[in-house]
Design a protein around this motif. Structure first.
Motif, PDB file in Angstrom:
ATOM      1  N   SER A  73       1.066  -1.347   0.012  1.00 40.42           N
ATOM      2  CA  SER A  73       0.027   0.116   0.204  1.00 40.42           C
ATOM      3  C   SER A  73       0.997   1.199   0.229  1.00 40.42           C
ATOM      4  O   SER A  73       1.954   1.293  -0.229  1.00 40.42           O
ATOM      5  CB  SER A  73      -1.189   0.259   0.903  1.00 40.42           C
ATOM      6  N   LEU A  74       0.526   2.122   0.308  1.00 46.95           N
ATOM      7  CA  LEU A  74       0.771   3.615   0.160  1.00 46.95           C
ATOM      8  C   LEU A  74       0.060   4.548   0.906  1.00 46.95           C
ATOM      9  O   LEU A  74      -0.483   4.244   1.958  1.00 46.95           O
ATOM     10  CB  LEU A  74       0.743   4.761  -1.173  1.00 46.95           C
ATOM     11  N   ALA A  75       1.013   5.723   2.067  1.00 45.61           N
ATOM     12  CA  ALA A  75       1.293   6.333   2.920  1.00 45.61           C
ATOM     13  C   ALA A  75       1.323   7.684   1.992  1.00 45.61           C
ATOM     14  O   ALA A  75       2.508   8.063   1.551  1.00 45.61           O
ATOM     15  CB  ALA A  75       2.101   6.617   4.136  1.00 45.61           C
ATOM     16  N   LEU A  76       0.081   8.109   3.117  1.00 43.38           N
ATOM     17  CA  LEU A  76       0.655  10.033   1.915  1.00 43.38           C
ATOM     18  C   LEU A  76       0.193  10.489   3.267  1.00 43.38           C
ATOM     19  O   LEU A  76      -0.349  10.332   4.397  1.00 43.38           O
ATOM     20  CB  LEU A  76      -1.386  10.523   2.376  1.00 43.38           C
ATOM     21  N   ALA A  77       1.645  11.401   3.504  1.00 41.85           N
ATOM     22  CA  ALA A  77       2.186  12.462   4.035  1.00 41.85           C
ATOM     23  C   ALA A  77       3.798  12.584   4.028  1.00 41.85           C
ATOM     24  O   ALA A  77       3.981  11.628   3.117  1.00 41.85           O
ATOM     25  CB  ALA A  77       2.565  11.215   5.194  1.00 41.85           C
ATOM     26  N   PRO A  78       3.461  13.943   3.878  1.00 41.70           N
ATOM     27  CA  PRO A  78       2.394  15.370   4.237  1.00 41.70           C
ATOM     28  C   PRO A  78       2.124  15.472   2.956  1.00 41.70           C
ATOM     29  O   PRO A  78       2.993  15.740   1.979  1.00 41.70           O
ATOM     30  CB  PRO A  78       3.064  16.227   5.538  1.00 41.70           C
ATOM     31  N   VAL A  79       1.017  16.003   3.250  1.00 46.45           N
ATOM     32  CA  VAL A  79       0.330  17.139   1.869  1.00 46.45           C
ATOM     33  C   VAL A  79       0.452  18.696   2.536  1.00 46.45           C
ATOM     34  O   VAL A  79       0.430  18.759   3.840  1.00 46.45           O
ATOM     35  CB  VAL A  79      -1.047  16.841   2.052  1.00 46.45           C
ATOM     36  N   SER A  80       1.303  19.025   2.246  1.00 46.45           N
ATOM     37  CA  SER A  80       1.682  21.037   2.441  1.00 46.45           C
ATOM     38  C   SER A  80       1.553  21.641   1.937  1.00 46.45           C
ATOM     39  O   SER A  80       1.503  21.914   0.228  1.00 46.45           O
ATOM     40  CB  SER A  80       3.262  21.329   2.938  1.00 46.45           C
ATOM     41  N   VAL A  81       0.505  22.594   1.944  1.00 46.74           N
ATOM     42  CA  VAL A  81      -0.071  24.235   1.003  1.00 46.74           C
ATOM     43  C   VAL A  81       0.737  25.374   2.142  1.00 46.74           C
ATOM     44  O   VAL A  81       0.066  25.009   2.917  1.00 46.74           O
ATOM     45  CB  VAL A  81      -0.992  24.415   0.619  1.00 46.74           C
ATOM     46  N   ALA A 129      -9.160   3.188  -1.344  1.00 46.08           N
ATOM     47  CA  ALA A 129      -9.563   1.588  -2.255  1.00 46.08           C
ATOM     48  C   ALA A 129      -9.186   2.475  -3.446  1.00 46.08           C
ATOM     49  O   ALA A 129     -10.327   3.287  -4.095  1.00 46.08           O
ATOM     50  CB  ALA A 129     -10.432   0.716  -2.509  1.00 46.08           C
ATOM     51  N   LEU A 130      -7.764   2.425  -4.350  1.00 50.89           N
ATOM     52  CA  LEU A 130      -7.752   3.554  -5.482  1.00 50.89           C
ATOM     53  C   LEU A 130      -8.538   2.237  -6.880  1.00 50.89           C
ATOM     54  O   LEU A 130      -8.626   3.203  -8.059  1.00 50.89           O
ATOM     55  CB  LEU A 130      -6.769   3.406  -6.232  1.00 50.89           C
ATOM     56  N   TYR A 181      -0.629   0.224  -7.343  1.00 50.17           N
ATOM     57  CA  TYR A 181      -0.977   0.756  -6.804  1.00 50.17           C
ATOM     58  C   TYR A 181      -2.447   0.736  -6.465  1.00 50.17           C
ATOM     59  O   TYR A 181      -2.945   1.367  -7.157  1.00 50.17           O
ATOM     60  CB  TYR A 181      -0.037   1.877  -5.562  1.00 50.17           C
ATOM     61  N   LYS A 182      -2.712   0.155  -5.524  1.00 52.13           N
ATOM     62  CA  LYS A 182      -3.672  -0.095  -4.854  1.00 52.13           C
ATOM     63  C   LYS A 182      -5.037   0.470  -4.026  1.00 52.13           C
ATOM     64  O   LYS A 182      -5.867   0.624  -3.677  1.00 52.13           O
ATOM     65  CB  LYS A 182      -3.877  -1.728  -4.699  1.00 52.13           C
ATOM     66  N   SER A 183      -4.412   0.568  -2.979  1.00 56.51           N
ATOM     67  CA  SER A 183      -4.505   1.694  -1.990  1.00 56.51           C
ATOM     68  C   SER A 183      -3.727   2.461  -1.259  1.00 56.51           C
ATOM     69  O   SER A 183      -2.467   2.336  -1.265  1.00 56.51           O
ATOM     70  CB  SER A 183      -5.316   0.482  -1.058  1.00 56.51           C
ATOM     71  N   ILE A 184      -4.109   3.625  -0.491  1.00 52.57           N
ATOM     72  CA  ILE A 184      -3.333   4.617   0.727  1.00 52.57           C
ATOM     73  C   ILE A 184      -3.719   4.483   2.207  1.00 52.57           C
ATOM     74  O   ILE A 184      -5.352   4.836   1.894  1.00 52.57           O
ATOM     75  CB  ILE A 184      -3.884   5.862  -0.189  1.00 52.57           C
TER      76      ILE A 184
END
Length: 176
Positions: free
Chosen positions: A81-89, A155-156, A115-118
């Motif tokens: 799977s994937l980790a989403l970190a960080p999102v920055s604006v 789930a992507l 990739y199938k999921s985050i």
């Protein structure tokens, strides 16, 4: 406001560091070290160059997002799977849809890389709009004590979370 999204390159590293630092400096639920995490992850086996994405507005970098590899492990299987970190604006550009564009674009790039999921740890009122659901729905557990409402997965690919359960194993760089 035309936002350009592209893969980060080596010339962006210093600007991304400063952007992340500014984006999180007033964030209440932050250790204010996200910029160092990104540096560590870039040097790790979990790093996927195509999934380190910057947002530019009129040539100025205004946002960044990073997705890195992780696993969901149970007694019999390990699921990629994937980790989403960080999102920055940058603070002055928050609330203008830049984070949304980064997330949705990142989803498309991740899908194109098979990739199938985050999985993420984030604001319970923000991420469901992108399709994120509570991890507990899939019996996916975080390796640390955090409120269940902040632990989410998407789930992507349709049905890609069927049969997936277990504990999230983050790259060691998240804990250094």
């Amino acid at each position: 406001m035309e936002i350009k999204l592209r893969q980060e390159n080596i010339n962006d590293f210093e600007s991304v560091f400063q952007l992340i630092e500014k984006a999180f400096e007033k964030e209440e639920y932050s250790d204010h070290k996200e910029q160092f995490l990104v540096e560590r992850l870039r040097e790790s086996d979990a790093f996927i160059p195509e999934l380190s994405i910057v947002a530019e507005l009129e040539g100025k970098m205004v946002g960044h997002i990073l997705f890195t590899k992780l696993k969901i492990v149970n007694d019999s299987h390990a699921f990629e799977s994937l980790a989403l970190a960080p999102v920055s604006v940058l603070p002055e550009f928050q609330g203008k849809g830049i984070g949304s564009k980064l997330i949705l674009y990142g989803h498309e790039v991740a899908k194109s890389l098979d990739y199938k999921s985050i999985i993420l740890l984030g604001h319970k009122d923000y991420y469901p709009r992108f399709g994120y659901e509570p991890c507990e729905k899939y019996n996916i557990k975080m390796p640390f004590d955090v409120p269940a409402e902040n632990c989410m997965v998407i789930a992507l690919v349709e049905n890609s979370l069927e049969g997936v359960s277990g504990e999230v194993i983050y790259p060691k760089e998240f804990f250094e």
